[in-house]
Design an enzyme around this catalytic site. Structure first.
Site, PDB file in Angstrom:
ATOM      1  N   TYR A 146      -3.342  13.694  47.134  1.00 56.07           N
ATOM      2  CA  TYR A 146      -4.019  12.860  48.138  1.00 56.07           C
ATOM      3  C   TYR A 146      -3.344  13.042  49.484  1.00 56.07           C
ATOM      4  O   TYR A 146      -2.112  12.968  49.593  1.00 56.07           O
ATOM      5  CB  TYR A 146      -3.938  11.391  47.714  1.00 56.07           C
ATOM      6  CG  TYR A 146      -4.606  10.423  48.668  1.00 56.07           C
ATOM      7  CD1 TYR A 146      -5.978  10.468  48.881  1.00 56.07           C
ATOM      8  CD2 TYR A 146      -3.856   9.473  49.361  1.00 56.07           C
ATOM      9  CE1 TYR A 146      -6.595   9.576  49.754  1.00 56.07           C
ATOM     10  CE2 TYR A 146      -4.466   8.572  50.228  1.00 56.07           C
ATOM     11  CZ  TYR A 146      -5.838   8.630  50.419  1.00 56.07           C
ATOM     12  OH  TYR A 146      -6.438   7.746  51.280  1.00 56.07           O
ATOM     13  N   ASP A 241       3.287  17.283  52.588  1.00 60.34           N
ATOM     14  CA  ASP A 241       2.881  15.909  52.821  1.00 60.34           C
ATOM     15  C   ASP A 241       3.922  15.007  52.168  1.00 60.34           C
ATOM     16  O   ASP A 241       3.904  14.777  50.961  1.00 60.34           O
ATOM     17  CB  ASP A 241       1.481  15.667  52.237  1.00 60.34           C
ATOM     18  CG  ASP A 241       1.005  14.240  52.504  1.00 60.34           C
ATOM     19  OD1 ASP A 241       1.845  13.387  52.866  1.00 60.34           O
ATOM     20  OD2 ASP A 241      -0.194  13.980  52.322  1.00 60.34           O
ATOM     21  N   LYS A 269       4.419   5.731  55.809  1.00 55.04           N
ATOM     22  CA  LYS A 269       5.036   4.748  54.920  1.00 55.04           C
ATOM     23  C   LYS A 269       6.447   4.321  55.373  1.00 55.04           C
ATOM     24  O   LYS A 269       6.540   3.533  56.302  1.00 55.04           O
ATOM     25  CB  LYS A 269       4.954   5.249  53.483  1.00 55.04           C
ATOM     26  CG  LYS A 269       3.461   5.393  53.096  1.00 55.04           C
ATOM     27  CD  LYS A 269       3.147   5.606  51.641  1.00 55.04           C
ATOM     28  CE  LYS A 269       1.629   5.486  51.439  1.00 55.04           C
ATOM     29  NZ  LYS A 269       0.995   6.620  50.813  1.00 55.04           N
TER      30      LYS A 269
HETATM   31  C1  LIG Z   1      -0.385   7.174  51.430  1.00 61.08           C
HETATM   32  C2  LIG Z   1      -0.530   8.634  51.578  1.00 61.08           C
HETATM   33  C3  LIG Z   1      -1.288   9.209  52.609  1.00 61.08           C
HETATM   34  C4  LIG Z   1      -2.147   8.387  53.521  1.00 61.08           C
HETATM   35  O1  LIG Z   1      -1.411   7.531  54.316  1.00 61.08           O
HETATM   36  P1  LIG Z   1      -2.178   6.253  54.956  1.00 61.08           P
HETATM   37  O2  LIG Z   1      -1.139   5.645  55.836  1.00 61.08           O
HETATM   38  O3  LIG Z   1      -2.593   5.411  53.806  1.00 61.08           O
HETATM   39  O4  LIG Z   1      -3.329   6.797  55.716  1.00 61.08           O
HETATM   40  C5  LIG Z   1      -1.279  10.574  52.758  1.00 61.08           C
HETATM   41  N1  LIG Z   1      -0.560  11.350  51.917  1.00 61.08           N
HETATM   42  C6  LIG Z   1       0.158  10.849  50.920  1.00 61.08           C
HETATM   43  C7  LIG Z   1       0.947  11.756  50.050  1.00 61.08           C
HETATM   44  C8  LIG Z   1       0.186   9.474  50.692  1.00 61.08           C
HETATM   45  O5  LIG Z   1       0.875   8.981  49.653  1.00 61.08           O
END
Ligand SMILES: *Cc1c(COP(=O)(O)O)cnc(C)c1O
Length: 429
Positions: A146, A241, A269
């Site tokens: 994701y 990511d 995060k």
């Molecule tokens: C949470 C997450 C996102 C998206 O971040 P948001 O602040 O919710 O838009 C993208 N990549 C990874 C790996 C994530 O865990």
């Protein structure tokens, strides 16, 4: 020993009349575990307190950001101090450079970086930068990974070898995901085949270096180094990511843990200390493509928001001063071990993983290494376990395919309390 949920039920009914599914983000609605989502009154360290007054050990930590637990004094004070000085300027402030400098000191691959407001925005912008830099359109991602909800990344496609990306969601035109190639995680042969077929058209490979959005799944030995080699050989960029794993699996993130250096990194995060934030950054020559240094447009009214910058800075200062990462990592390791032993004692097959301050488990008799194997886990048993744990004062992510998170507030006493709940819940399963 069912805990009361009358208040949450009333609040949920009210919310459903106002917002789709009653929530601002889908997984919060408890669809995969059933029951009423707990409406939260407040957070206190390692605990959540819901509207009915149930006090629960929180292993969600807002899905990752809260490395120091809920409402740590150092962070709430920094936010209040900054709020009194202004919440947004639409102009640069020194806080941005302070946080950028801290991030770069532990992520030296991020020679230049830019702040945005979410991980989604970071991923979307990183892809734009990679496409502009390489003058190529195609992007490779992994099945079950994701990267936020930007259109082009909302494709995880079917089984087998490389599948041309088909959108997962109505509202995403097939044309937008047509350049998104999806391959299974931990499958070098599938990736090699994609590069053989499309090598000169691939701008970037995006990867969650430890997957956390299909449950927690580690990269196979050497897999990330293989990604580094194959992207370099074909002139594509490697994008990590680290929105979820950054500052969690290791103080320097997955790239420090595995010793593999990407061209571009996406963060979010933890770096916002619980406020909305994201960042992307990497090689100076790539990042200098972005306006106003270069021609690639990307902007944000609230980007580099002073409250978020102050919260992130306060989190890092406090974490360094108190050894917070180590405490959170010990809690993750010990909680995963407690789940393993509770499941073993009850004869329930489980696969547990932990790395730094995150952990995960699958109700599965076989090892999980990609989305297909994750999907064979027992979802129905997870749903029951989730409810049994809520009644025993433990709040897990409301989906079998989310990772779990600890904080420095998860002291050995808290973990011991959770371990007792795991024993009792697995025995009742
Ligand atoms: C949470 C997450 C996102 C998206 O971040 P948001 O602040 O919710 O838009 C993208 N990549 C990874 C790996 C994530 O865990």
């Amino acid at each position: 020993m069912t805990s009361p949920t009358t208040q949450s039920e009333t609040l949920f009914a009210h919310a459903q009349a106002l917002m789709p599914g009653g929530v601002s983000s889908p997984v919060r609605a408890f669809k995969s575990v059933g029951g009423v989502p707990r409406f939260i009154d407040r957070g206190e360290g390692a605990y959540l307190v819901d509207a009915d007054g149930n006090r629960m050990i929180d292993y969600v930590m807002s899905f990752g950001p809260l490395l120091l637990g809920h409402a740590p004094e150092a962070v709430t004070r920094a936010i209040a101090d900054q709020a009194a000085r202004g919440t947004s300027f639409g102009a640069p402030s020194p806080l941005e450079s302070d946080l950028a400098e801290h991030i770069r000191s532990v992520y030296p691959s991020m020679e230049r970086l830019r702040f945005v407001n979410s991980g989604t925005e970071g991923a979307m912008s990183a892809v734009r930068a990679a496409r502009a830099f390489t003058r190529r359109d195609k992007v490779v991602k992994f099945d079950g990974h994701y990267h936020g909800h930007a259109d082009l990344l909302l494709a995880k496609a079917g089984s087998g070898v490389a599948t041309l990306g088909l959108p997962d969601s109505p509202g995403v035109p097939a044309a937008v995901t047509a350049d998104t190639l999806v391959v299974p995680f931990n499958d070098p042969a599938a990736l090699r085949a994609v590069f053989e077929a499309e090598g000169e058209r691939i701008a970037a490979v995006l990867v969650e270096p430890i997957a956390g959005n299909m449950g927690m799944v580690r990269p196979a030995e050497g897999f990330l180094a293989f990604l580094r080699e194959i992207t370099e050989a074909h002139g594509a960029l490697l994008v990590f990511d680290e929105v979820m794993v950054g500052f969690r699996v290791h103080p320097g993130g997955a790239q420090a843990l595995f010793g593999v250096t990407p061209d571009v990194t996406i963060l979010g995060k933890v770096i916002g200390g619980g406020l909305p934030v994201g960042a992307y950054g990497g090689r100076a020559d790539v990042m200098e493509m972005m306006a106003p240094s270069g021609p690639v447009y990307q902007a944000g009214t609230l980007s580099g928001n002073p409250l978020a910058m102050a919260a992130g800075l306060a989190l890092f200062r406090e974490a360094n001063a108190t050894g917070a990462w180590r405490l959170a990592a010990d809690a993750a390791r010990d909680t995963a071990a407690a789940i393993q032993s509770a499941a073993d004692a009850a004869g329930v097959p489980v696969q547990t993983t932990s790395e730094g301050a995150m952990f995960g488990f699958f109700l599965n008799a076989n090892p999980v290494m990609d989305y297909a194997s994750a999907a064979t886990s027992d979802r129905e048993a997870f749903a029951r376990l989730h409810g049994l744990l809520l009644d025993r004062g433990v709040y897990l992510p409301p989906s079998p395919f989310e990772a779990c998170f600890t904080s420095s507030a998860h002291t050995p006493d808290v973990v011991a309390e959770a371990a007792e709940a795991f024993r009792s819940a697995f025995a009742a399963l």
